[in-house]
Design a protein around this motif. Structure first.
Motif, PDB file in Angstrom:
ATOM      1  N   UNK A 119      51.341  59.790  -1.669  1.00  0.00           N
ATOM      2  CA  UNK A 119      50.020  59.365  -2.137  1.00  0.00           C
ATOM      3  C   UNK A 119      48.943  60.305  -1.611  1.00  0.00           C
ATOM      4  N   UNK A 120      49.026  60.672  -0.341  1.00  0.00           N
ATOM      5  CA  UNK A 120      48.039  61.588   0.242  1.00  0.00           C
ATOM      6  C   UNK A 120      48.103  62.950  -0.456  1.00  0.00           C
ATOM      7  N   UNK A 121      49.306  63.464  -0.645  1.00  0.00           N
ATOM      8  CA  UNK A 121      49.494  64.757  -1.306  1.00  0.00           C
ATOM      9  C   UNK A 121      48.939  64.721  -2.731  1.00  0.00           C
ATOM     10  N   UNK A 122      49.340  63.727  -3.503  1.00  0.00           N
ATOM     11  CA  UNK A 122      48.911  63.633  -4.903  1.00  0.00           C
ATOM     12  C   UNK A 122      47.405  63.422  -5.009  1.00  0.00           C
ATOM     13  N   UNK A 123      46.847  62.595  -4.137  1.00  0.00           N
ATOM     14  CA  UNK A 123      45.412  62.349  -4.174  1.00  0.00           C
ATOM     15  C   UNK A 123      44.607  63.616  -3.946  1.00  0.00           C
ATOM     16  N   UNK A 158      61.201  59.805  -0.560  1.00  0.00           N
ATOM     17  CA  UNK A 158      60.637  59.979   0.781  1.00  0.00           C
ATOM     18  C   UNK A 158      59.513  58.993   1.066  1.00  0.00           C
ATOM     19  N   UNK A 159      58.703  59.330   2.016  1.00  0.00           N
ATOM     20  CA  UNK A 159      57.616  58.454   2.443  1.00  0.00           C
ATOM     21  C   UNK A 159      56.524  58.376   1.374  1.00  0.00           C
ATOM     22  N   UNK A 160      56.240  57.191   0.908  1.00  0.00           N
ATOM     23  CA  UNK A 160      55.242  57.033  -0.151  1.00  0.00           C
ATOM     24  C   UNK A 160      53.833  57.310   0.342  1.00  0.00           C
ATOM     25  N   UNK A 161      53.556  57.040   1.621  1.00  0.00           N
ATOM     26  CA  UNK A 161      52.206  57.303   2.120  1.00  0.00           C
ATOM     27  C   UNK A 161      51.886  58.799   2.077  1.00  0.00           C
ATOM     28  N   UNK A 162      52.866  59.636   2.367  1.00  0.00           N
ATOM     29  CA  UNK A 162      52.666  61.084   2.305  1.00  0.00           C
ATOM     30  C   UNK A 162      52.521  61.534   0.854  1.00  0.00           C
ATOM     31  N   UNK A 184      49.431  72.260   3.686  1.00  0.00           N
ATOM     32  CA  UNK A 184      50.761  72.832   3.445  1.00  0.00           C
ATOM     33  C   UNK A 184      51.898  72.095   4.146  1.00  0.00           C
ATOM     34  N   UNK A 185      51.612  71.405   5.242  1.00  0.00           N
ATOM     35  CA  UNK A 185      52.671  70.687   5.954  1.00  0.00           C
ATOM     36  C   UNK A 185      53.190  69.510   5.129  1.00  0.00           C
ATOM     37  N   UNK A 186      52.418  69.054   4.149  1.00  0.00           N
ATOM     38  CA  UNK A 186      52.854  67.924   3.336  1.00  0.00           C
ATOM     39  C   UNK A 186      53.950  68.321   2.348  1.00  0.00           C
ATOM     40  N   UNK A 187      54.026  69.570   1.973  1.00  0.00           N
ATOM     41  CA  UNK A 187      55.021  69.999   0.983  1.00  0.00           C
ATOM     42  C   UNK A 187      56.450  69.789   1.496  1.00  0.00           C
ATOM     43  N   UNK A 188      56.840  70.337   2.651  1.00  0.00           N
ATOM     44  CA  UNK A 188      58.205  70.066   3.120  1.00  0.00           C
ATOM     45  C   UNK A 188      58.425  68.607   3.497  1.00  0.00           C
ATOM     46  N   UNK A 189      57.379  67.918   3.882  1.00  0.00           N
ATOM     47  CA  UNK A 189      57.503  66.510   4.221  1.00  0.00           C
ATOM     48  C   UNK A 189      57.889  65.696   2.991  1.00  0.00           C
ATOM     49  N   UNK A 190      57.369  66.076   1.829  1.00  0.00           N
ATOM     50  CA  UNK A 190      57.717  65.360   0.613  1.00  0.00           C
ATOM     51  C   UNK A 190      59.177  65.557   0.223  1.00  0.00           C
ATOM     52  N   UNK A 191      59.698  66.718   0.530  1.00  0.00           N
ATOM     53  CA  UNK A 191      61.064  67.034   0.133  1.00  0.00           C
ATOM     54  C   UNK A 191      62.044  66.374   1.062  1.00  0.00           C
TER      55      UNK A 191
END
Length: 72
Positions: free
Chosen positions: A49-53, A43-47, A65-72
């Motif tokens: 990186x933000x999630x992991x950071x 998926x999108x690497x920018x998301x 929490x919106x980042x979780x489904x975005x990563x999938x």
């Protein structure tokens, strides 16, 4: 659209363009029979990186929490 990552925006735009090129119009009658198939390796690497950071620096409770489904 404000909450969509770049990959989702590109996917939505590509879908609209493909439907227009094919001359397909989504109506009440066919909306349940029209769809897309999209495959990605990642998926999108920018998301990501933000999630992991946030996860690593501030902990799981601070992750949006919106980042979780975005990563999938």
């Amino acid at each position: 659209m404000r909450r969509m990552d770049k990959i989702a925006l590109i996917t939505a735009a590509s879908t609209r363009m493909a439907l227009e090129d094919a001359g397909v119009q989504i109506t009440q009658e066919n909306r349940d029979r029209v769809g897309i198939i999209l495959g990605t390796a990642f998926g999108a690497t920018d998301v990501t990186v933000q999630f992991a950071g946030t996860l690593l620096t501030e902990g799981p409770a601070s992750v949006n929490p919106i980042l979780v489904p975005t990563l999938l």
